[in-house]
Design a protein around this motif. Structure first.
Motif: not given
Length: 757
Positions: A175-177, A210-215, A217-221, A312-315
């Motif tokens: 997902p991150p890529f 990554g530019p979309f990293d989150a806590d 895989p679902y949030m990253t996606a 990872t960046a919190p989101a």
């Protein structure tokens, strides 16, 4: 790591040496071919062997990997997708993965980051040009080899002309890529999905996340599909390019070819991320100093493998797609084209540093004034010549071939791959005759040569004809193409000399190596009558080497050849009348014959890192008359494809940097960055040197200072960035004849090259 209990001792006849790693689908082992070449063998886990869908995917992986085998990927050596436990062997690429390097050393920056970006864009371009979409670009699938980045693992790739597998309910990738469309409609992804993934990978390389990293895989996606990327830590110049690649809509992104243009025009050191948003550092110097400096920058020593732990960046994911004041959904930008980014990136870079004046033609680009800077101004154009283009069909349509040509009067003879030889009219490209080869061609073996009445080429036996010699030298009548005679041929020259040249035309004779690699055989080229045979020195194998009108033998011991480590070559003069060998002249190696300067044979000395060649770092000159050998060191190791013309040695780098070297002193004469990646050459015309890649892109340079006279656009779909290819250009007066991929041959007037841009 060493083999474990329960691991096989060999796979497909390849003895295993170590376990390289294991994943969800299979285990990768280090093995050796019978010649000692290291290979990586991917053995699929037994539990998947009975899964029909998985077998289909694995067959597609093998097919895709075979299709894209080139300078920026791991070439397929062997495979058995139908075995009880399927496996595939590829070239072993030494080095850490990008994920391991970032985890151990931290993010990349400056010239190192720029080289990675350009190398991966080139890899992606070559992958896409053969109709394959990778679909799983991520840090663990990029190996940082000493020769540059390599893309591996085509496990979920597909050829765009293949039927897509139906995988209901499955999203395959990382997902991150992954691109938004890959997450939403994975069956329909195209090449620009890979461009999105490459951009996320470059952000990871520059920042460690990554530019979309989150806590999770679902949030990253979710963020990949709906949110804007986090690019604050990316160098400003690179950020402008990456942002264009992260457009949510595929049509808003550049293609791999277009991305490469953007990346090449970034500053040599990429600068930094100043607080005011202005890039630090200088723009690219169009006079090549900065390109040379970038190549000279040492690559940090590799560190032990480590598991990457991206930050990872919190989101917080919103309940649903929101809209801003403009009514545009968040994360769905108004549709825009990427092209303005190039100007923006260069303008931003110019604000923060000195800007060199742009000189037309300095990069071998497409904007030169062809009326004022013409190659070959003094050469004559053959009477009746008109530009032309032809495709020569060989005996194996399933294997892309590359021809090499020579001009003889008004005839053009070409051969290579599954074409023994063909005759084409040099004036108009009109076909006269073609003799085909039925078997699988040997890479690098092309036309042997020609005399006034005879053309000589190689023929390879069909797989269903084991009684035929594996390879033969075939003599053909130059007028009719009728076969005159053939003889089984050995194939030892690559191992001995580093050049694939197992037979030579010398005057009206042809000298070959016998099928047992035990002796030279000289024949009249037309009649095939044997004039002499000469056995190799005991315990040695030899290959023929030309020296103007003379003939030399270059030999190496069986022990060194069997170990694939030839460090102590010997050279012998060969009497053309009797075949008698002169006394041996010892040459420090590994050394590769280049050509002749002032009556001396010039050889480039290979720089070795362990058992792997890593460029050329010295020049040896051999005077056969005095038996004197002189050595000169180069300032550094130059990687790429070597060649020689008019007494100067040239090395063409994978990314288009061409360096001229003085064989008498080893000193650099000049370097020139061109737009022709993986060029082979040089070929000398009147007042110009020609270099060309497999795509048929040609650059003409001034031999005095490397000044670019003109560059053409690609003319065929082929892989670029390869090393060691022989020259593709033939000059007939002012006519430039080029052999490109897919058996494409075309010709044009040097004063009127094909329009570029």
């Amino acid at each position: 790591m060493s083999l474990r209990g329960g691991d096989p001792v060999e796979i497909g006849g390849y003895p295993l040496e170590a376990r390289l790693g294991s994943g969800g689908m299979g285990t990768v082992f280090l093995a050796r071919t019978s010649s000692g070449r290291p290979v990586a063998i991917k053995l699929i886990h037994q539990q998947f062997a009975g899964d029909d869908e998985f077998r289909i995917r694995f067959r597609q992986e093998v097919a895709a990997a075979r299709r894209v085998s080139g300078a920026f990927t791991a070439a397929v050596v062997d495979a058995a997708p139908e075995a009880d436990q399927p496996w595939m062997a590829t070239t072993y690429i030494e080095g850490l993965t990008l994920a391991q390097h970032i985890a151990a050393e931290g993010p990349l920056d400056g010239a190192e980051l720029r080289r990675l970006a350009i190398g991966l864009a080139e890899a992606l371009r070559d992958i896409h040009r053969v109709g394959v979409v990778h679909r799983d670009l991520k840090p663990s699938n990029v190996v940082l080899s000493p020769e540059g980045p390599r893309v591996i693992d085509f496990g979920i790739s597909r050829a765009v002309d293949q039927q897509t597998l139906t995988m209901t309910g499955r999203v395959i990738g990382t997902p991150p890529f992954m691109s938004p469309e890959q997450l939403q409609a994975p069956r329909g992804v195209g090449p620009r999905s890979d461009v999105f993934s490459l951009a996320t990978l470059l952000v990871y390389a520059a920042t460690g996340h990554g530019p979309f990293d989150a806590d999770s895989p679902y949030m990253t996606a979710y963020q990949v599909v709906h949110e804007e990327p986090s690019l604050g830590a990316v160098p400003v110049a690179l950020r402008a390019v990456v942002e264009s690649c992260l457009d949510k809509e595929p049509e808003g992104r550049p293609s791999a070819d277009e991305l490469l243009v953007l990346l090449r025009d970034l500053p040599a050191d990429l600068g930094g991320t100043a607080a005011n948003g202005v890039v630090t550092g200088r723009t690219r110097d169009m006079n090549t100093q900065h390109h040379v400096a970038a190549e000279d920058t040492p690559v940090p020593a590799t560190a032990p493998a480590a598991t990457p732990v991206p930050a990872t960046a919190p989101a917080t994911a919103p309940a649903g797609p929101a809209t801003g004041s403009t009514g545009t959904p968040v994360g769905r930008r108004p549709h825009r084209r990427w092209r303005p980014v190039l100007a923006a990136a260069v303008a931003v870079a110019a604000i923060g540093g000195g800007v060199a004046a742009l000189k037309v033609g300095d990069l071998g680009g497409s904007g030169g004034d062809k009326g004022d800077s013409v190659a070959a101004p003094g050469a004559a154009l053959p009477d009746g010549f008109e530009p032309w283009r032809r495709t020569v069909h060989g005996g194996r349509e399933d294997i892309p071939d590359e021809l090499r040509c020579l001009a003889h009067g008004d005839a053009l003879f070409c051969g290579g791959g599954s074409v023994v030889a063909t005759r084409i009219g040099a004036l108009d490209g009109a076909p006269v005759w073609t003799v085909k080869s039925p078997g699988v061609p040997v890479q690098g073996m092309h036309l042997v040569g020609a005399t006034d009445d005879t053309v000589l080429g190689y023929r390879f036996a069909a797989q269903d004809a084991p009684q035929d010699p594996p390879s033969e030298v075939v003599a053909l009548d130059a007028k009719s193409g009728r076969e005159l005679w053939s003889v089984p041929s050995g194939a030892q020259s690559q191992a001995v000399t580093g050049r694939t040249q197992d037979a030579l035309v010398v005057g009206s004779a042809v000298v070959t190596v016998d099928a047992f690699n035990s002796r030279f055989e000289a024949r009249d080229a037309h009649s095939g009558e044997v004039t002499w045979t000469t056995s190799f020195p005991a315990g040695e194998r030899c290959a023929p080497v030309p020296l103007d009108a003379q003939l030399l033998a270059m030999c190496a011991t069986d022990e060194e050849l069997d170990a694939s480590e030839v460090y102590h070559s010997t050279l012998h003069t060969v009497d053309r009348a009797s075949g008698k060998l002169g006394s041996p002249i010892a040459v420090d190696g590994p050394a590769v014959p280049m050509g002749v300067a002032d009556g001396e044979l010039v050889l480039l000395q290979r720089h070795m890192e362990g058992t792997a060649p890593a460029g050329y770092d010295g020049v040896a000159r051999v005077d056969p008359a005095s038996r004197k050998v002189t050595y000169s060191r180069l300032a550094r190791a130059f990687e790429g494809t070597p060649g020689m013309a008019d007494g100067t040695v040239y090395v063409s780098g994978q990314t288009g940097l061409i360096t001229a070297l003085d064989p008498a002193t080893g000193r650099k004469k000049w370097s020139r960055q061109t737009a022709v990646e993986g060029a082979s050459g040089p070929v000398a015309g009147a007042d110009a040197l020609y270099f060309s890649s497999a795509t048929g892109r040609v650059v003409a340079l001034s031999p005095d200072d490397g000044r670019a006279l003109w560059t053409t656009d690609p003319q065929a779909d082929g892989l670029t960035g390869e090393q060691g290819a022989s020259p593709r250009v033939t000059v007939a007066g002012r006519a430039v004849i080029v052999a490109a991929a897919e058996n494409t041959v075309f010709a044009f007037d040097a004063r009127k090259p094909p329009a570029s841009g």
